[in-house]
Write a protein that holds these residues in place. Structure first.
Motif, PDB file in Angstrom:
ATOM      1  N   LEU A  65      25.409  25.808  33.339  1.00 44.01           N
ATOM      2  CA  LEU A  65      26.463  26.762  33.658  1.00 44.01           C
ATOM      3  C   LEU A  65      26.449  27.141  35.137  1.00 44.01           C
ATOM      4  N   THR A  66      25.260  27.385  35.689  1.00 49.63           N
ATOM      5  CA  THR A  66      25.197  27.853  37.070  1.00 49.63           C
ATOM      6  C   THR A  66      25.556  26.757  38.074  1.00 49.63           C
ATOM      7  N   THR A  67      25.329  25.504  37.729  1.00 50.49           N
ATOM      8  CA  THR A  67      25.675  24.429  38.654  1.00 50.49           C
ATOM      9  C   THR A  67      27.127  23.968  38.507  1.00 50.49           C
ATOM     10  N   GLN A  68      27.681  24.063  37.298  1.00 49.91           N
ATOM     11  CA  GLN A  68      29.039  23.581  37.068  1.00 49.91           C
ATOM     12  C   GLN A  68      30.113  24.647  37.314  1.00 49.91           C
ATOM     13  N   PHE A  69      29.806  25.904  37.063  1.00 50.34           N
ATOM     14  CA  PHE A  69      30.835  26.946  37.120  1.00 50.34           C
ATOM     15  C   PHE A  69      30.457  28.106  38.035  1.00 50.34           C
ATOM     16  N   HIS A  70      29.567  27.849  38.989  1.00 49.29           N
ATOM     17  CA  HIS A  70      29.166  28.915  39.916  1.00 49.29           C
ATOM     18  C   HIS A  70      30.361  29.483  40.669  1.00 49.29           C
ATOM     19  N   TRP A  71      31.315  28.638  41.014  1.00 50.05           N
ATOM     20  CA  TRP A  71      32.454  29.071  41.811  1.00 50.05           C
ATOM     21  C   TRP A  71      33.308  30.093  41.071  1.00 50.05           C
ATOM     22  N   VAL A  72      33.351  30.030  39.732  1.00 46.37           N
ATOM     23  CA  VAL A  72      34.118  31.011  38.957  1.00 46.37           C
ATOM     24  C   VAL A  72      33.533  32.402  39.148  1.00 46.37           C
ATOM     25  N   PHE A  73      32.224  32.502  39.060  1.00 46.35           N
ATOM     26  CA  PHE A  73      31.576  33.805  39.208  1.00 46.35           C
ATOM     27  C   PHE A  73      31.741  34.349  40.624  1.00 46.35           C
ATOM     28  N   VAL A  74      31.572  33.490  41.623  1.00 46.82           N
ATOM     29  CA  VAL A  74      31.602  33.953  43.009  1.00 46.82           C
ATOM     30  C   VAL A  74      33.016  34.374  43.405  1.00 46.82           C
ATOM     31  N   ILE A  75      34.009  33.561  43.074  1.00 45.35           N
ATOM     32  CA  ILE A  75      35.386  33.936  43.396  1.00 45.35           C
ATOM     33  C   ILE A  75      35.770  35.219  42.674  1.00 45.35           C
ATOM     34  N   GLY A  76      35.421  35.315  41.401  1.00 45.66           N
ATOM     35  CA  GLY A  76      35.749  36.517  40.641  1.00 45.66           C
ATOM     36  C   GLY A  76      35.126  37.759  41.245  1.00 45.66           C
ATOM     37  N   ALA A  77      33.837  37.710  41.579  1.00 45.87           N
ATOM     38  CA  ALA A  77      33.163  38.878  42.146  1.00 45.87           C
ATOM     39  C   ALA A  77      33.788  39.286  43.472  1.00 45.87           C
ATOM     40  N   ASN A  78      34.154  38.313  44.307  1.00 47.29           N
ATOM     41  CA  ASN A  78      34.806  38.640  45.580  1.00 47.29           C
ATOM     42  C   ASN A  78      36.166  39.298  45.355  1.00 47.29           C
ATOM     43  N   VAL A  79      36.907  38.808  44.387  1.00 49.37           N
ATOM     44  CA  VAL A  79      38.216  39.399  44.086  1.00 49.37           C
ATOM     45  C   VAL A  79      38.063  40.855  43.666  1.00 49.37           C
ATOM     46  N   PHE A  80      37.055  41.159  42.866  1.00 47.67           N
ATOM     47  CA  PHE A  80      36.883  42.521  42.375  1.00 47.67           C
ATOM     48  C   PHE A  80      36.562  43.483  43.517  1.00 47.67           C
ATOM     49  N   VAL A  81      35.748  43.041  44.483  1.00 47.54           N
ATOM     50  CA  VAL A  81      35.428  43.901  45.625  1.00 47.54           C
ATOM     51  C   VAL A  81      36.683  44.191  46.440  1.00 47.54           C
ATOM     52  N   ILE A  82      37.430  43.153  46.759  1.00 45.31           N
ATOM     53  CA  ILE A  82      38.642  43.318  47.569  1.00 45.31           C
ATOM     54  C   ILE A  82      39.658  44.192  46.842  1.00 45.31           C
ATOM     55  N   PHE A  83      39.804  43.996  45.548  1.00 44.76           N
ATOM     56  CA  PHE A  83      40.759  44.764  44.753  1.00 44.76           C
ATOM     57  C   PHE A  83      40.395  46.254  44.753  1.00 44.76           C
ATOM     58  N   CYS A  84      39.126  46.570  44.577  1.00 49.85           N
ATOM     59  CA  CYS A  84      38.701  47.975  44.554  1.00 49.85           C
ATOM     60  C   CYS A  84      38.887  48.638  45.913  1.00 49.85           C
ATOM     61  N   LEU A  85      38.519  47.944  46.987  1.00 52.39           N
ATOM     62  CA  LEU A  85      38.706  48.509  48.317  1.00 52.39           C
ATOM     63  C   LEU A  85      40.186  48.733  48.615  1.00 52.39           C
ATOM     64  N   TYR A  86      41.028  47.835  48.147  1.00 53.84           N
ATOM     65  CA  TYR A  86      42.476  47.993  48.319  1.00 53.84           C
ATOM     66  C   TYR A  86      42.980  49.240  47.589  1.00 53.84           C
ATOM     67  N   LEU A  87      42.523  49.457  46.360  1.00 54.58           N
ATOM     68  CA  LEU A  87      42.984  50.622  45.604  1.00 54.58           C
ATOM     69  C   LEU A  87      42.534  51.926  46.255  1.00 54.58           C
ATOM     70  N   ILE A  88      41.366  51.940  46.887  1.00 58.99           N
ATOM     71  CA  ILE A  88      40.871  53.157  47.529  1.00 58.99           C
ATOM     72  C   ILE A  88      41.805  53.615  48.643  1.00 58.99           C
ATOM     73  N   VAL A  89      42.292  52.687  49.442  1.00 60.16           N
ATOM     74  CA  VAL A  89      43.119  53.054  50.598  1.00 60.16           C
ATOM     75  C   VAL A  89      44.606  53.039  50.277  1.00 60.16           C
ATOM     76  N   SER A  90      44.990  52.611  49.075  1.00 61.40           N
ATOM     77  CA  SER A  90      46.403  52.502  48.708  1.00 61.40           C
ATOM     78  C   SER A  90      46.928  53.831  48.172  1.00 61.40           C
TER      79      SER A  90
END
Length: 537
Positions: A65-90
């Motif tokens: 799982l970690t070698t085949q689908f690592h990109w899913v976890f990393v992209i998802g986690a980055n999206v969540f950070v950006i989304f939360c920071l956006y909501l704070i200032v919006s």
């Protein structure tokens, strides 16, 4: 559609879609409870019956799982950070969870205590010393920088200070903005759709904007069953870590043997204490234990800061925070990494663990966060806990690294992961007392996690009811312990980590869709808010 319009539409839909049945004193949301309970019982039985096969399976599952689908976890986690920071200032930040007249149910002290007890208490105890030491050691080693290095970003071979900064930055990366953003997305979605829109407090409710009435049918059932499995296995991972560390501490302090029967007995004993807390209820059980935990954790943290390398800890807090922010873009990038073992062995596991744990932490945070504004909620859930994690890792991990670099004490570097914290305490005054407090903290974190988790799973399987019968909570608290036992006997910590990753992967996709639904709901609520303000003026 405003939240008021949504409430009137949902009330009818919910009565049609609700499928609870009462049997043997239970209040069961039929397909979700039945499917989840039967599959969990089967999993426990099969894992205990075929321990060698389970160990081999989980040993294969995690690296695949970690070698085949690592990109899913990393992209998802980055999206969540950006989304939360956006909501704070919006403009969405001024919306209040539960409506404009809602008031908070808990004080800041009680709220923060429950946030930390539910969020990552056991993890901070287990990894507070072991992870900074691991990253520092691999970064400083001569083979750092090789293609298959365990060192973050290639390491800093031979440079102790650079290795310290890089090791602490990598540690904070795993305990800072990204995990709390994952929790915040789930918690805000549940709190908003439940308290502002009148939906039941369950995971499926967050998908009403795109599923409509189908949220009460099989699409909603599947979402809730996934949430139950993610919560249960994420909790089992934390409980397994807690049992390993508590037993390591008891062995270090009192010579208690580290054997499988003792591990099982310890989990059974602590689960029994958790059952008593479950019976006591949220305010009498979880809240009081959380406040006790916060007091003990604060006391232990202050002790390490005062008797440890105080100046290095206080200056290191700001230096480590700066290093974390400086390295954050590189650590968040999954393209062209030279540290594949670190990336798949640490980061991907952590993101999967946080995602699998997010239904539990998110729903628990949602339950205690009515009356907060979106901005207040996100700042408190996202930023403040991250800073506390920086301080904790700096104090515990920084003290251990100082013991190695300045004092030449290699015992903490050579110790096994579960016992590293206690070995670090052995170089400080009042060793017996601090080690005993550490064991108590791990156990109480174990209890609060199990108690809170049973509340959350019970709410999901009861169709969103927060006052479901006590026997259901007892059932889930019991099986949280049994799943942890099954995984420990069927492969140890590797099996626990594999289970967390396996349930975190499908839930990563669920969380990404949840962001879209939350944006749609907040759009409607903000439009209604502006209309009310215009009418009032």
């Amino acid at each position: 559609m405003s939240s008021e319009d949504t409430k009137s539409e949902i009330d009818t839909d919910y009565e049609v879609g609700q499928d609870n049945i009462q049997i043997l004193g239970l209040d069961i949301h039929n397909p979700v409870f039945a499917i989840s309970a039967l599959l969990i019982i089967a999993f426990v039985l099969l894992t205990l019956m075929f321990q060698e096969g389970a160990e081999a399976f989980f040993g294969w599952l995690r690296p695949w799982l970690t070698t085949q689908f690592h990109w899913v976890f990393v992209i998802g986690a980055n999206v969540f950070v950006i989304f939360c920071l956006y909501l704070i200032v919006s403009p969405y930040g001024k919306l209040r969870i539960g409506g404009e007249d809602a008031t908070p149910d808990y004080s800041y002290t009680g709220w923060f205590a429950m946030l930390f007890a539910a969020g990552m208490g056991i993890g901070l105890m287990f990894f507070g010393v072991s992870e900074p030491i691991s990253h520092f050691s691999s970064s400083f080693a001569d083979n750092a920088g090789t293609a298959e290095s365990w060192a973050p970003l290639g390491g800093a071979a031979g440079d102790a200070e650079a290795a310290r900064r890089l090791g602490m930055a990598a540690t904070i990366f795993h305990w800072g903005l990204h995990p709390w953003a994952i929790y915040a997305v789930v918690a805000l979605s549940l709190a908003f759709f439940s308290y502002s829109c009148g939906l039941p407090l369950t995971i499926r409710s967050s998908f009403y904007p795109i599923l409509g009435e189908r949220v009460w049918g099989w699409p909603g059932h599947i979402i809730d069953v996934l949430a139950v499995f993610a919560t249960l296995f994420g909790l089992a991972t934390s409980l397994g870590f807690g049992a390993e560390q508590a037993l390591a501490g008891l062995n270090h302090l009192f010579g208690v043997p580290v054997t499988d029967p003792v591990k099982v007995g310890l989990i059974i004993a602590i689960t029994g204490v958790a059952l008593m807390s479950v019976v006591a209820g949220l305010d009498a059980g979880v809240k009081r234990l959380s406040e006790l935990n916060m007091a003990l954790a604060t006391l232990l943290l202050l002790f390490v800061i005062i008797v440890g390398p105080t100046v290095a800890i206080l200056t290191g807090f700001f230096g480590n925070l700066a290093a974390y922010l400086r390295e954050l873009p590189a650590l968040s990038n999954f393209i062209g990494r030279s540290d594949q073992n670190f990336y798949t062995g640490w980061t991907t596991f952590y993101w999967a663990w946080w995602m699998s744990w997010s239904p539990f932490v998110g729903m628990f945070i949602a339950r205690v966060s009515r009356g907060r504004t979106v901005r207040e909620f996100l700042v408190c859930v996202l930023l403040i806990p991250s800073l506390v994690c920086v301080l904790w890792m700096t104090a515990f991990g920084g003290t251990a690294i100082t013991q190695i670099v300045q004092d030449g004490f290699m015992g903490v570097a050579n110790a096994d992961l579960p016992v590293k914290m206690f070995v670090m305490f052995s170089q400080l005054p009042l060793t017996q007392i601090t080690s005993f407090i550490g064991i108590v903290l791990v156990i109480v974190f174990f209890v609060t996690s199990s108690d809170s988790g049973s509340l959350v799973i019970d709410t999901i399987t009861a169709g969103g009811k927060v006052d479901a019968p006590m026997p259901q909570r007892v059932f889930w608290a019991t099986f949280e312990g049994l799943v942890a036992i099954a995984l420990l006997l069927g492969g140890g910590l590797a099996s626990l980590q594999a289970a967390a990753i396996a349930t975190g992967f499908p839930f990563a996709l669920v969380l990404l869709a949840m962001c879209v639904c939350l944006q749609m709901g907040l759009n409607n609520e903000l439009a209604a808010y502006k209309a009310r303000q215009a009418a009032a003026s």
